[in-house]
Design an enzyme around this catalytic site. Sequence first.
Site, short mmCIF file in Angstrom:
data_model
loop_
_atom_site.label_atom_id
_atom_site.label_comp_id
_atom_site.label_asym_id
_atom_site.label_seq_id
_atom_site.Cartn_x
_atom_site.Cartn_y
_atom_site.Cartn_z
N LYS A 37 0.82 -1.21 0.00
CA LYS A 37 0.00 0.00 0.00
C LYS A 37 0.86 1.26 0.00
O LYS A 37 0.63 2.18 -0.78
CB LYS A 37 -0.94 0.01 1.21
CG LYS A 37 -1.91 1.19 1.23
CD LYS A 37 -2.77 1.19 2.47
CE LYS A 37 -1.99 1.64 3.67
NZ LYS A 37 -2.83 1.81 4.88
N ASP B 62 -6.61 0.99 0.84
CA ASP B 62 -6.65 1.07 2.30
C ASP B 62 -8.04 0.66 2.76
O ASP B 62 -8.86 0.18 1.98
CB ASP B 62 -6.27 2.48 2.79
CG ASP B 62 -7.33 3.52 2.44
OD1 ASP B 62 -8.26 3.22 1.65
OD2 ASP B 62 -7.23 4.64 2.96
#
Length: 214
Positions: A120, A138
Amino acid sequence: MNATKRRAIYETLQSLNPHPTTELEYSTPFELLIAVMLSAQATDVSVNKAMRRMFPVANTPQKVFDLGEEGVADYIKTIGLYRTKAKNVIATCRILLDQYGGEVPDGREALESLPGVGRKTANVVLNTAFGQPTIAVDTHIFRVANRTGLAPGKDVRAVELALEKFTPAEFLQDAHHWLILHGRYVCKARRPECWHCVIEPLCEFKPKTPPPDL
């Protein structure tokens, strides 16, 4: 969800926010990298507050490394998991200095090899600092993609792959910023605010929520 509806969602979000970006404050790829590393399980607001103190003093790999773990920890002690994060920041700075000439690499493999940098974080840096059409999934994006029907998936990797597959090419660069902001301010975890959602007519979430006074 069909392709026409997906395109309409992105066109709507684009019309309201043509040039979205992260809410983290940064001026260089290195500042962005550090800010994103610190933002795990923390708010952008808390990270920005801490970095407004640290970056004027130390905002390069060498200067941050020179602070040492305790020095970094002192600046970020208001952020969750700050001791572990301080350790990772110093270790990352050492690698950047030793292996990359003090520059942040623009490749996924190199970024993910840095301590405290997962997929991420790498995706955010690649997208925001280097203009690559990556999607950093997320909790907000995972929720929005599944709740709306835009790109359902059982885990973050599945959602990332679905978004990459189904998002029209012209929206890939900005998609994750639109979806993060939408999840943060409108399609909230506990109670989505459907009554003022601009994509509500396109969303496939069935139990639409009414305004609080109804």
